[in-house]
Design an enzyme around this catalytic site. Sequence first.
Site, PDB file in Angstrom:
ATOM      1  N   GLY A  11       0.878  -1.026   0.109  1.00 37.42           N
ATOM      2  CA  GLY A  11      -0.048  -0.194  -0.193  1.00 37.42           C
ATOM      3  C   GLY A  11       0.754   1.449   0.049  1.00 37.42           C
ATOM      4  O   GLY A  11       1.864   1.242   0.741  1.00 37.42           O
ATOM      5  N   ALA A  22      14.337  11.605  -1.593  1.00 36.90           N
ATOM      6  CA  ALA A  22      16.271  11.382  -1.052  1.00 36.90           C
ATOM      7  C   ALA A  22      17.528  10.264  -0.830  1.00 36.90           C
ATOM      8  O   ALA A  22      18.337  10.859  -0.927  1.00 36.90           O
ATOM      9  CB  ALA A  22      16.039  11.067   0.791  1.00 36.90           C
ATOM     10  N   ARG A  72       0.937  -5.029  -4.627  1.00 35.02           N
ATOM     11  CA  ARG A  72       1.144  -6.307  -3.899  1.00 35.02           C
ATOM     12  C   ARG A  72       1.235  -7.238  -4.691  1.00 35.02           C
ATOM     13  O   ARG A  72       0.341  -7.462  -5.661  1.00 35.02           O
ATOM     14  CB  ARG A  72      -0.592  -6.021  -3.249  1.00 35.02           C
ATOM     15  CG  ARG A  72      -0.743  -4.527  -2.873  1.00 35.02           C
ATOM     16  CD  ARG A  72      -1.909  -5.855  -1.625  1.00 35.02           C
ATOM     17  NE  ARG A  72      -2.322  -4.084  -0.709  1.00 35.02           N
ATOM     18  CZ  ARG A  72      -1.779  -4.019   0.053  1.00 35.02           C
ATOM     19  NH1 ARG A  72      -0.312  -4.456   0.114  1.00 35.02           N
ATOM     20  NH2 ARG A  72      -2.320  -2.780   0.152  1.00 35.02           N
ATOM     21  N   ASP A 103       5.094  -4.156   6.255  1.00 34.26           N
ATOM     22  CA  ASP A 103       5.757  -6.102   6.462  1.00 34.26           C
ATOM     23  C   ASP A 103       6.606  -7.143   5.026  1.00 34.26           C
ATOM     24  O   ASP A 103       6.754  -7.715   4.654  1.00 34.26           O
ATOM     25  CB  ASP A 103       5.644  -6.063   7.841  1.00 34.26           C
ATOM     26  CG  ASP A 103       3.681  -6.817   7.707  1.00 34.26           C
ATOM     27  OD1 ASP A 103       3.186  -6.364   6.976  1.00 34.26           O
ATOM     28  OD2 ASP A 103       2.903  -7.642   8.040  1.00 34.26           O
ATOM     29  N   THR A 126       4.352   2.392   4.837  1.00 29.00           N
ATOM     30  CA  THR A 126       2.906   2.005   5.817  1.00 29.00           C
ATOM     31  C   THR A 126       2.099   2.969   6.573  1.00 29.00           C
ATOM     32  O   THR A 126       2.302   4.008   7.592  1.00 29.00           O
ATOM     33  CB  THR A 126       2.954   1.138   6.457  1.00 29.00           C
ATOM     34  OG1 THR A 126       1.146   0.325   6.655  1.00 29.00           O
ATOM     35  CG2 THR A 126       2.986   0.297   6.909  1.00 29.00           C
ATOM     36  N   ILE A 127       0.650   3.447   6.297  1.00 27.60           N
ATOM     37  CA  ILE A 127       0.005   4.299   6.689  1.00 27.60           C
ATOM     38  C   ILE A 127      -0.549   3.166   8.667  1.00 27.60           C
ATOM     39  O   ILE A 127      -0.482   4.155   9.665  1.00 27.60           O
ATOM     40  CB  ILE A 127      -0.914   4.353   6.263  1.00 27.60           C
ATOM     41  CG1 ILE A 127      -1.818   4.017   5.976  1.00 27.60           C
ATOM     42  CG2 ILE A 127      -0.728   5.209   4.766  1.00 27.60           C
ATOM     43  CD1 ILE A 127      -3.465   3.672   5.495  1.00 27.60           C
ATOM     44  N   ASP A 128       0.202   2.109   8.743  1.00 24.40           N
ATOM     45  CA  ASP A 128      -0.608   1.466   9.342  1.00 24.40           C
ATOM     46  C   ASP A 128       0.296   0.946  10.720  1.00 24.40           C
ATOM     47  O   ASP A 128      -0.260   1.382  11.351  1.00 24.40           O
ATOM     48  CB  ASP A 128      -0.614  -0.372   9.146  1.00 24.40           C
ATOM     49  CG  ASP A 128      -1.223  -0.559   8.098  1.00 24.40           C
ATOM     50  OD1 ASP A 128      -2.045   0.730   7.970  1.00 24.40           O
ATOM     51  OD2 ASP A 128      -1.446  -1.553   7.480  1.00 24.40           O
ATOM     52  N   ASP A 130       2.598  -0.587  12.160  1.00 23.44           N
ATOM     53  CA  ASP A 130       2.115  -2.194  12.786  1.00 23.44           C
ATOM     54  C   ASP A 130       3.712  -2.487  12.615  1.00 23.44           C
ATOM     55  O   ASP A 130       3.543  -3.646  12.314  1.00 23.44           O
ATOM     56  CB  ASP A 130       1.125  -3.180  11.920  1.00 23.44           C
ATOM     57  CG  ASP A 130       1.652  -2.629  10.195  1.00 23.44           C
ATOM     58  OD1 ASP A 130       2.640  -2.345   9.969  1.00 23.44           O
ATOM     59  OD2 ASP A 130       0.993  -3.439   9.210  1.00 23.44           O
ATOM     60  N   MET A 170      -8.572   2.608   9.059  1.00 24.73           N
ATOM     61  CA  MET A 170      -7.633   1.296   8.316  1.00 24.73           C
ATOM     62  C   MET A 170      -6.957   1.417   9.278  1.00 24.73           C
ATOM     63  O   MET A 170      -7.241   1.831  10.270  1.00 24.73           O
ATOM     64  CB  MET A 170      -7.448   1.750   6.884  1.00 24.73           C
ATOM     65  CG  MET A 170      -7.762   1.599   5.998  1.00 24.73           C
ATOM     66  SD  MET A 170      -7.119   2.225   4.210  1.00 24.73           S
ATOM     67  CE  MET A 170      -8.162   1.807   3.506  1.00 24.73           C
ATOM     68  N   ARG A 172      -5.184  -2.479   9.026  1.00 26.34           N
ATOM     69  CA  ARG A 172      -5.261  -3.950   8.628  1.00 26.34           C
ATOM     70  C   ARG A 172      -5.110  -4.001  10.421  1.00 26.34           C
ATOM     71  O   ARG A 172      -6.320  -3.922  11.081  1.00 26.34           O
ATOM     72  CB  ARG A 172      -3.816  -4.010   8.037  1.00 26.34           C
ATOM     73  CG  ARG A 172      -3.626  -5.343   7.010  1.00 26.34           C
ATOM     74  CD  ARG A 172      -2.391  -5.850   7.198  1.00 26.34           C
ATOM     75  NE  ARG A 172      -1.931  -4.751   6.061  1.00 26.34           N
ATOM     76  CZ  ARG A 172      -2.691  -5.109   4.652  1.00 26.34           C
ATOM     77  NH1 ARG A 172      -2.985  -6.282   4.098  1.00 26.34           N
ATOM     78  NH2 ARG A 172      -1.880  -4.776   3.529  1.00 26.34           N
ATOM     79  N   GLU A 223     -10.190  -0.812  11.325  1.00 25.89           N
ATOM     80  CA  GLU A 223     -11.470  -2.023  10.619  1.00 25.89           C
ATOM     81  C   GLU A 223     -10.931  -3.820  10.744  1.00 25.89           C
ATOM     82  O   GLU A 223     -11.124  -4.321  10.324  1.00 25.89           O
ATOM     83  CB  GLU A 223     -10.591  -1.524   9.035  1.00 25.89           C
ATOM     84  CG  GLU A 223      -8.665  -1.965   8.883  1.00 25.89           C
ATOM     85  CD  GLU A 223      -8.272  -2.021   7.457  1.00 25.89           C
ATOM     86  OE1 GLU A 223      -9.102  -2.076   6.624  1.00 25.89           O
ATOM     87  OE2 GLU A 223      -7.635  -2.053   6.980  1.00 25.89           O
ATOM     88  N   ARG A 244     -24.557   7.578  12.372  1.00 26.99           N
ATOM     89  CA  ARG A 244     -24.627   7.597  10.449  1.00 26.99           C
ATOM     90  C   ARG A 244     -23.225   7.144  11.227  1.00 26.99           C
ATOM     91  O   ARG A 244     -22.819   7.068  11.786  1.00 26.99           O
ATOM     92  CB  ARG A 244     -24.657   8.844   9.983  1.00 26.99           C
ATOM     93  CG  ARG A 244     -26.083   9.843  10.336  1.00 26.99           C
ATOM     94  CD  ARG A 244     -26.686   8.922   9.209  1.00 26.99           C
ATOM     95  NE  ARG A 244     -27.741   9.564   9.404  1.00 26.99           N
ATOM     96  CZ  ARG A 244     -28.401   9.850   8.075  1.00 26.99           C
ATOM     97  NH1 ARG A 244     -28.021  10.151   7.357  1.00 26.99           N
ATOM     98  NH2 ARG A 244     -30.319  10.396   8.436  1.00 26.99           N
ATOM     99  N   ILE A 251      -9.435   7.268   1.499  1.00 26.90           N
ATOM    100  CA  ILE A 251      -8.579   8.934   1.245  1.00 26.90           C
ATOM    101  C   ILE A 251      -8.011   9.055   2.120  1.00 26.90           C
ATOM    102  O   ILE A 251      -6.990  10.266   2.160  1.00 26.90           O
ATOM    103  CB  ILE A 251     -10.302   9.392   1.620  1.00 26.90           C
ATOM    104  CG1 ILE A 251     -11.201   9.351   0.781  1.00 26.90           C
ATOM    105  CG2 ILE A 251      -9.649  11.093   2.085  1.00 26.90           C
ATOM    106  CD1 ILE A 251     -12.338  10.435   0.485  1.00 26.90           C
TER     107      ILE A 251
HETATM  108  O1  F6P Z   1      -1.395  -1.258   4.534  1.00 28.11           O
HETATM  109  C1  F6P Z   1      -1.988   0.077   3.985  1.00 28.11           C
HETATM  110  C2  F6P Z   1      -3.804  -0.085   3.803  1.00 28.11           C
HETATM  111  O2  F6P Z   1      -4.109   0.819   3.570  1.00 28.11           O
HETATM  112  C3  F6P Z   1      -4.675  -1.226   5.046  1.00 28.11           C
HETATM  113  O3  F6P Z   1      -4.177  -0.340   6.198  1.00 28.11           O
HETATM  114  C4  F6P Z   1      -5.670  -1.744   4.584  1.00 28.11           C
HETATM  115  O4  F6P Z   1      -6.028  -2.662   5.168  1.00 28.11           O
HETATM  116  C5  F6P Z   1      -5.571  -2.259   3.429  1.00 28.11           C
HETATM  117  O5  F6P Z   1      -3.694  -1.204   3.027  1.00 28.11           O
HETATM  118  C6  F6P Z   1      -5.850  -1.586   2.373  1.00 28.11           C
HETATM  119  O6  F6P Z   1      -5.526  -2.261   1.169  1.00 28.11           O
HETATM  120  P1  F6P Z   1      -6.020  -2.505  -0.313  1.00 28.11           P
HETATM  121  O7  F6P Z   1      -5.809  -0.388  -1.017  1.00 28.11           O
HETATM  122  O8  F6P Z   1      -4.804  -2.818  -1.292  1.00 28.11           O
HETATM  123  O9  F6P Z   1      -7.003  -2.387   0.018  1.00 28.11           O
END
Ligand code: F6P
Length: 320
Positions: A11, A22, A72, A103, A126-128, A130, A170, A172, A223, A244, A251
């Site tokens: 991602g 850089a 991926r 990872d 990665t935004i996660d 993790d 998000m 993961r 999520e 709601r 995004i």
């Molecule tokens: O690993 C980054 C991430 O944005 C997770 O937070 C999310 O579960 C996943 O990728 C979504 O993946 P894709 O863009 O392949 O649907």
Amino acid sequence: MKRIGLLTSGGDAPGMNAAIRAVVRSAINSGMEVFGIRRGYAGLIEDDVIPMDKMSVSGISARGGTILRTARCLEMLEKEGRERAVATLKKYGIEGLVVIGGDGSFHGAKCLTEEFGILTVGIPGTIDNDLEYTDFTLGFDSAVNTCINAIGNLQDTMLSHERVCVVEVMGRRCGDIALYAGIATGADAVLLPEEPFDMKKVAAHIEETRKMGKLVNTVIVAEGAITGEECAKQLKGLLPYDIRFNCIGHIQRGGTPTMADRILGARLGVRAVELLGSGVGNRVIGIRKNAVVDMDIIEAVSLQKTFDSALYNTLQMITM
Ligand code: F6P
């Protein structure tokens, strides 16, 4: 080392472009040549390689996404795919590879190291957030800020209608985006994969806040814990309020990187080149206590992410 390769994988994350810039600039300034590999490992397998000069990365730090694009790549899980990847590296005389990703991407780099002796250096993109070995991953700060802005917008309209707002973010299997966004936006409940939750207790807490005079409630859902849709459905059965559900979705993965991610990208990129330049590979780079650190790639990918229970306690202590 004379020639290095660079790819972004998995991602995309805001700040990847700052890291690309850089790596390219510092490598060229250190007398190396740089080849960009487009679409991550897929491009490495399919020989989608471009030479990069200083101008090729001009003006990209402020842009989200990754100019090298990403993918991926399931073929990297097969030995045959990895052999083709190595053949491309050999074709261009690339001696070291910088991999910017999460990872899964590091696992690919680890295999290239273990099976073929390719020198690899991983930058955590990665935004996660993790990855255990680093305090922060590239893109996390920007993603949380995007979530905070979106949740703020939601809170404006939800307050006007006295609604309960369920927001899915998000991450993961990791709850960090939800946890940080929850603290920053004053959420009434944050549902995380790392902590058990009881929807009846969430509903009872919302009722209590309404009795105290609150007119709007925010429930942030990671999520990996439960879907926001399911959470809203369950709360609808327990509460008399208008509920709601909104999913911030992709995004939160795009947009202008924050200062923190641009600086982090620059620091990690420069260090990656320093390591490869001195013939050191098989490492991942991270940030700990605001210092750039590096660690063995095999050790780093084997570590389990620990949950920041002190920060979770902070959240609980400031909740109504
Ligand atoms: O690993 C980054 C991430 O944005 C997770 O937070 C999310 O579960 C996943 O990728 C979504 O993946 P894709 O863009 O392949 O649907």
